[in-house]
Scaffold this motif. Structure first.
Motif, PDB file in Angstrom:
ATOM      1  N   ASN A 155       0.850  -1.236   0.022  1.00 45.52           N
ATOM      2  CA  ASN A 155       0.014  -0.221   0.000  1.00 45.52           C
ATOM      3  C   ASN A 155       0.971   1.184  -0.056  1.00 45.52           C
ATOM      4  N   ALA A 156       1.910   1.309   0.808  1.00 45.54           N
ATOM      5  CA  ALA A 156       2.659   2.499   0.897  1.00 45.54           C
ATOM      6  C   ALA A 156       3.708   2.548  -0.286  1.00 45.54           C
ATOM      7  N   LEU A 157       3.982   1.590  -1.105  1.00 52.72           N
ATOM      8  CA  LEU A 157       4.343   1.711  -2.429  1.00 52.72           C
ATOM      9  C   LEU A 157       3.546   2.096  -3.296  1.00 52.72           C
ATOM     10  N   LEU A 158       2.357   1.749  -3.626  1.00 55.22           N
ATOM     11  CA  LEU A 158       1.292   2.246  -4.508  1.00 55.22           C
ATOM     12  C   LEU A 158       1.260   3.694  -4.051  1.00 55.22           C
ATOM     13  N   GLN A 159       1.234   4.176  -3.003  1.00 51.20           N
ATOM     14  CA  GLN A 159       0.849   5.626  -2.643  1.00 51.20           C
ATOM     15  C   GLN A 159       2.198   6.390  -3.072  1.00 51.20           C
ATOM     16  N   MET A 160       3.443   6.025  -2.725  1.00 49.55           N
ATOM     17  CA  MET A 160       4.706   6.574  -3.272  1.00 49.55           C
ATOM     18  C   MET A 160       4.895   6.737  -4.716  1.00 49.55           C
ATOM     19  N   GLY A 161       4.324   5.688  -5.297  1.00 47.62           N
ATOM     20  CA  GLY A 161       4.419   5.561  -6.761  1.00 47.62           C
ATOM     21  C   GLY A 161       3.427   6.594  -7.536  1.00 47.62           C
ATOM     22  N   SER A 162       2.422   6.780  -6.859  1.00 47.13           N
ATOM     23  CA  SER A 162       1.255   7.696  -7.315  1.00 47.13           C
ATOM     24  C   SER A 162       2.086   8.934  -7.108  1.00 47.13           C
ATOM     25  N   LYS A 163       2.392   9.282  -6.057  1.00 39.40           N
ATOM     26  CA  LYS A 163       3.069  10.630  -5.697  1.00 39.40           C
ATOM     27  C   LYS A 163       4.196  10.707  -6.562  1.00 39.40           C
ATOM     28  N   ALA A 164       4.850   9.874  -6.994  1.00 39.01           N
ATOM     29  CA  ALA A 164       6.323  10.110  -7.886  1.00 39.01           C
ATOM     30  C   ALA A 164       5.807  10.453  -9.374  1.00 39.01           C
ATOM     31  N   LYS A 165       4.676   9.797  -9.757  1.00 36.69           N
ATOM     32  CA  LYS A 165       4.031  10.120 -11.065  1.00 36.69           C
ATOM     33  C   LYS A 165       3.830  11.600 -10.977  1.00 36.69           C
ATOM     34  N   GLN A 166       2.966  12.061  -9.817  1.00 37.96           N
ATOM     35  CA  GLN A 166       2.569  13.322  -9.787  1.00 37.96           C
ATOM     36  C   GLN A 166       3.656  14.390  -9.707  1.00 37.96           C
ATOM     37  N   TYR A 167       4.761  14.014  -9.278  1.00 39.59           N
ATOM     38  CA  TYR A 167       5.682  15.122  -9.274  1.00 39.59           C
ATOM     39  C   TYR A 167       6.527  15.011 -10.390  1.00 39.59           C
ATOM     40  N   VAL A 168       6.730  13.910 -11.209  1.00 40.06           N
ATOM     41  CA  VAL A 168       7.254  13.822 -12.709  1.00 40.06           C
ATOM     42  C   VAL A 168       6.364  14.784 -13.439  1.00 40.06           C
ATOM     43  N   ASP A 169       5.151  14.472 -13.534  1.00 37.53           N
ATOM     44  CA  ASP A 169       4.345  15.234 -14.375  1.00 37.53           C
ATOM     45  C   ASP A 169       4.447  16.628 -14.112  1.00 37.53           C
ATOM     46  N   SER A 170       4.466  17.181 -12.750  1.00 37.74           N
ATOM     47  CA  SER A 170       4.645  18.484 -12.453  1.00 37.74           C
ATOM     48  C   SER A 170       5.924  19.283 -12.999  1.00 37.74           C
ATOM     49  N   GLN A 171       6.937  18.274 -13.426  1.00 35.74           N
ATOM     50  CA  GLN A 171       8.052  18.875 -13.845  1.00 35.74           C
ATOM     51  C   GLN A 171       8.146  18.766 -15.378  1.00 35.74           C
ATOM     52  N   LEU A 172       6.993  18.250 -16.425  1.00 40.40           N
ATOM     53  CA  LEU A 172       7.050  18.377 -17.459  1.00 40.40           C
ATOM     54  C   LEU A 172       7.113  19.595 -18.045  1.00 40.40           C
ATOM     55  N   GLY A 173       7.822  19.733 -19.321  1.00 42.42           N
ATOM     56  CA  GLY A 173       8.065  21.033 -19.914  1.00 42.42           C
ATOM     57  C   GLY A 173       8.964  21.796 -19.532  1.00 42.42           C
ATOM     58  N   ALA A 174       9.668  21.230 -18.500  1.00 40.04           N
ATOM     59  CA  ALA A 174      10.983  22.300 -18.056  1.00 40.04           C
ATOM     60  C   ALA A 174      11.961  22.588 -19.169  1.00 40.04           C
ATOM     61  N   THR A 175      12.388  21.668 -19.957  1.00 40.29           N
ATOM     62  CA  THR A 175      13.327  22.011 -21.273  1.00 40.29           C
ATOM     63  C   THR A 175      12.928  22.908 -21.845  1.00 40.29           C
ATOM     64  N   ASP A 176      11.602  22.863 -22.299  1.00 39.61           N
ATOM     65  CA  ASP A 176      11.094  23.892 -23.186  1.00 39.61           C
ATOM     66  C   ASP A 176      10.889  25.309 -22.693  1.00 39.61           C
ATOM     67  N   LYS A 177      10.892  25.397 -21.166  1.00 46.39           N
ATOM     68  CA  LYS A 177      10.729  26.382 -20.550  1.00 46.39           C
ATOM     69  C   LYS A 177      12.291  27.236 -20.662  1.00 46.39           C
ATOM     70  N   ILE A 178      13.264  26.086 -20.211  1.00 48.54           N
ATOM     71  CA  ILE A 178      14.401  26.558 -20.534  1.00 48.54           C
ATOM     72  C   ILE A 178      15.085  27.299 -21.691  1.00 48.54           C
ATOM     73  N   MET A 179      14.547  26.635 -22.553  1.00 52.18           N
ATOM     74  CA  MET A 179      15.132  26.728 -24.069  1.00 52.18           C
ATOM     75  C   MET A 179      14.375  28.055 -24.315  1.00 52.18           C
ATOM     76  N   SER A 180      13.200  28.246 -24.086  1.00 54.13           N
ATOM     77  CA  SER A 180      12.685  29.519 -24.471  1.00 54.13           C
ATOM     78  C   SER A 180      13.177  30.870 -23.653  1.00 54.13           C
ATOM     79  N   TYR A 181      13.583  30.523 -22.510  1.00 52.03           N
ATOM     80  CA  TYR A 181      14.276  31.565 -21.440  1.00 52.03           C
ATOM     81  C   TYR A 181      15.603  31.851 -22.358  1.00 52.03           C
ATOM     82  N   LEU A 182      16.527  30.746 -22.777  1.00 50.46           N
ATOM     83  CA  LEU A 182      17.700  31.059 -23.335  1.00 50.46           C
ATOM     84  C   LEU A 182      17.582  31.660 -24.704  1.00 50.46           C
ATOM     85  N   SER A 183      16.393  31.352 -25.469  1.00 53.45           N
ATOM     86  CA  SER A 183      16.149  32.023 -26.848  1.00 53.45           C
ATOM     87  C   SER A 183      15.912  33.448 -26.667  1.00 53.45           C
ATOM     88  N   GLU A 184      15.233  33.812 -25.773  1.00 55.18           N
ATOM     89  CA  GLU A 184      14.676  35.187 -25.493  1.00 55.18           C
ATOM     90  C   GLU A 184      16.047  36.123 -24.818  1.00 55.18           C
TER      91      GLU A 184
END
Length: 75
Positions: free
Chosen positions: A39-68
């Protein structure tokens, strides 16, 4: 996500542990106990997915910043 006891230099590890998306293990016994708590592993896995999903798009943000900031001054 499981880390050993030395993780403090890595921002993502610190953030994931704080969010309950990862765990720092101090011994083989703790690892075995953790792996038995499905149960704890399933909860941790769900939270890990949420964390990863929250970080999506970081490369695009960095590249946009550098371009500008840097490419605009070159052109």
């Amino acid at each position: 996500v499981l880390f050993g006891p030395t993780y403090n230099r890595y921002r993502e590890a610190v953030e994931m542990i704080a969010a309950g998306a990862a765990l720092s293990l101090s011994s083989p016994e703790v690892l075995l106990a953790t792996l038995q708590d499905k149960n704890a592993l399933l909860q941790m896995g769900s939270k890990a997915k949420q964390y990863v999903d929250s970080q999506l798009g970081a490369t695009d943000k960095i590249m946009s910043y550098l371009s500008e900031k840097y490419l605009r001054t070159i052109v």
